[in-house]
Design a protein around this motif. Structure first.
Motif, short mmCIF file in Angstrom:
data_model
loop_
_atom_site.label_atom_id
_atom_site.label_comp_id
_atom_site.label_asym_id
_atom_site.label_seq_id
_atom_site.Cartn_x
_atom_site.Cartn_y
_atom_site.Cartn_z
N ASP A 130 79.49 25.01 20.62
CA ASP A 130 79.31 23.75 21.35
C ASP A 130 80.65 23.20 21.85
O ASP A 130 80.72 22.59 22.91
N ASP A 131 81.72 23.44 21.06
CA ASP A 131 83.06 22.91 21.41
C ASP A 131 83.56 23.42 22.75
O ASP A 131 84.31 22.74 23.44
N ASN A 132 83.21 24.66 23.10
CA ASN A 132 83.74 25.21 24.36
C ASN A 132 82.66 25.50 25.40
O ASN A 132 82.82 26.36 26.26
N LEU A 133 81.56 24.78 25.29
CA LEU A 133 80.44 24.98 26.20
C LEU A 133 80.64 24.17 27.49
O LEU A 133 80.98 22.99 27.44
N ALA A 134 80.45 24.81 28.64
CA ALA A 134 80.58 24.12 29.92
C ALA A 134 79.38 23.18 30.12
O ALA A 134 78.33 23.36 29.50
N PRO A 135 79.52 22.18 31.01
CA PRO A 135 78.43 21.22 31.24
C PRO A 135 77.15 21.92 31.71
O PRO A 135 77.21 22.88 32.46
N GLY A 136 76.03 21.42 31.22
CA GLY A 136 74.74 21.94 31.67
C GLY A 136 74.19 23.05 30.80
O GLY A 136 73.01 23.39 30.89
N PHE A 137 75.04 23.66 29.96
CA PHE A 137 74.58 24.73 29.07
C PHE A 137 74.21 24.15 27.70
O PHE A 137 74.79 23.15 27.28
N ARG A 138 73.27 24.78 27.04
CA ARG A 138 73.00 24.44 25.64
C ARG A 138 72.78 25.72 24.85
O ARG A 138 72.35 26.73 25.41
N ILE A 139 73.10 25.64 23.56
CA ILE A 139 72.94 26.81 22.69
C ILE A 139 71.62 26.69 21.96
O ILE A 139 71.30 25.63 21.40
N SER A 140 70.83 27.76 21.98
CA SER A 140 69.57 27.74 21.26
C SER A 140 69.16 29.16 20.87
O SER A 140 69.91 30.10 21.10
N GLY A 141 67.98 29.29 20.30
CA GLY A 141 67.57 30.58 19.76
C GLY A 141 66.90 31.48 20.79
O GLY A 141 66.56 31.08 21.90
N LEU A 142 66.70 32.72 20.37
CA LEU A 142 66.05 33.73 21.21
C LEU A 142 64.61 33.36 21.55
O LEU A 142 64.06 33.86 22.54
N GLY A 143 64.02 32.48 20.74
CA GLY A 143 62.66 32.03 21.01
C GLY A 143 62.56 31.41 22.40
O GLY A 143 61.51 31.47 23.04
N GLN A 144 63.67 30.85 22.87
CA GLN A 144 63.69 30.22 24.20
C GLN A 144 63.51 31.26 25.31
O GLN A 144 63.00 30.95 26.37
N LEU A 145 63.96 32.49 25.05
CA LEU A 145 63.77 33.57 26.03
C LEU A 145 62.30 33.99 26.05
O LEU A 145 61.71 34.14 27.12
N VAL A 146 61.73 34.17 24.87
CA VAL A 146 60.33 34.57 24.79
C VAL A 146 59.45 33.48 25.41
O VAL A 146 58.54 33.77 26.19
N GLU A 147 59.76 32.24 25.08
CA GLU A 147 59.00 31.11 25.64
C GLU A 147 59.09 31.08 27.17
O GLU A 147 58.11 30.80 27.87
#
Lengths: 119, 123, 98
Positions: free
Chosen positions: A89-106
């Motif tokens: 999260d510390d080096n994440l550019a605006p608009g991105f979020r970190i989440s799980g692989l479930g988000q890909l399947v979803e």
């Protein structure tokens, strides 16, 4: 139509991220919706705000951030792949979020089409 | 979890293990997709068939041997594993060399199976 | 089905796997796969043969970037990114032969 996008490679090394971005822009111009762009494998490196390309080159990361801001696109970075590669999260550019692989399947479930860009 | 929608997900594995991370990270998505109660198939084509080769010993390269996971897939209700016959033959392999039960398909049969899918993921 | 190929046929077997396995539908060549459609390329005859049962498209911006847009084999259809989007929308599913 609702599109989900999967990006498997990082910026600059491969064309995958460029192709995915240009596809998204064209889809939006055609009146389609981008449900989510999921970044996996080295694709997570597209989300680093520490990226500093030379001035005469395209800024792949900033371009994704702007597309997300302009069109409300969900840019999701896979947590397991990100932690392996030093993306937090510390080096994440605006608009991105970190989440799980479930988000890909979803995204596969909820989109009309899922398009994969990689090496 | 999205209720009531079961889509046909196919994972196309065309990369050998260890040389790149794709095989391992593909397996991670397969395990997650099983939790979403989708209709999941795995296919192994080209060098992807090497993922299933019996007898992988990874101590010497100090990397985790993830091949036992293919045998555990059944426990996640992932039971549809397909291998393309042409890819096996091109590598001097037959079903007996593989560490898990698979259905061997011709290229044409595999193409028809692919046509039936809703989502095809490749890494 | 839409089959998307992005690797040069002289570097990887992706195009061969695609042509071997693909049922009826469309093959779209993007990125380095556009070289397959260059006149005189070793892959061009295989592509021409595949055209009897598959439609073959080439992403024009990728062909232009690689200086082969003026030497594509007969029978291929060029598309821009909007055309790429239309191809994805116009087929029930798609597979990327990475």
């Amino acid at each position: 139509m609702k599109f989900g996008i999967l990006v498997n490679e990082g910026p600059y090394q491969h064309q995958a991220s460029d192709s995915a971005y240009l596809f998204c822009r064209a889809a939006l111009a055609r009146g389609h919706e981008i449900h989510r762009v999921f970044f996996y494998h080295d694709g997570v490196n597209n989300s680093s705000r520490l990226t500093e390309p030379p001035q005469d080159d395209r800024n792949v990361v900033a371009r994704w951030s702007k597309l997300a801001a302009d069109h409300g696109i969900d840019l999701v970075v896979c947590v397991a792949a990100a932690l392996r590669r030093g993306i937090k999260d510390d080096n994440l550019a605006p608009g991105f979020r970190i989440s799980g692989l479930g988000q890909l399947v979803e995204s596969g479930i909820q989109s009309d089409r899922l398009v994969v860009f990689g090496d | 979890m999205t209720e009531g929608i079961a889509k046909k997900f196919m994972f196309v594995n065309r990369s050998a293990p260890y040389g790149t991370v794709y095989a391992l990270e593909s397996l991670e998505v397969v395990l997650i997709s099983a939790a979403f109660d989708q209709d999941v198939s795995l296919v192994f084509v080209d060098d992807g068939v090497w993922q299933l080769k019996k007898g992988q010993q990874t101590k010497g390269i100090e990397t985790k041997n993830f091949s036992p996971t293919y045998r555990a897939l059944e426990g996640y209700d992932v039971e549809k594993l397909y291998v393309e016959r042409e890819s096996l033959e091109a590598r001097g392999l037959d079903e007996g060399d593989l560490l898990v039960d698979v259905t061997v398909l011709s290229s044409g049969e595999l193409g028809r199976l692919m046509d039936e899918q809703d989502v095809v993921l490749s890494f | 089905m839409l089959h998307i190929v992005n690797k040069s046929p002289l570097e990887r077997p992706s195009l061969d796997a695609c042509l071997r396995i693909a049922g009826p539908g469309t093959v779209l060549l993007i990125e380095d796969a556009v070289y397959a459609a260059a006149r005189g390329s070793a892959a061009a005859p295989r592509l021409a043969e595949a055209m009897q049962r598959l439609k073959v498209c080439v992403l024009l911006p990728d062909a232009e970037a690689r200086a082969i847009a003026d030497r594509l084999i007969d029978g291929v259809t060029t598309v821009d990114y909007a055309g790429f989007v239309d191809l994805v929308a116009g087929h029930p599913n798609c597979q990327s032969w990475l």
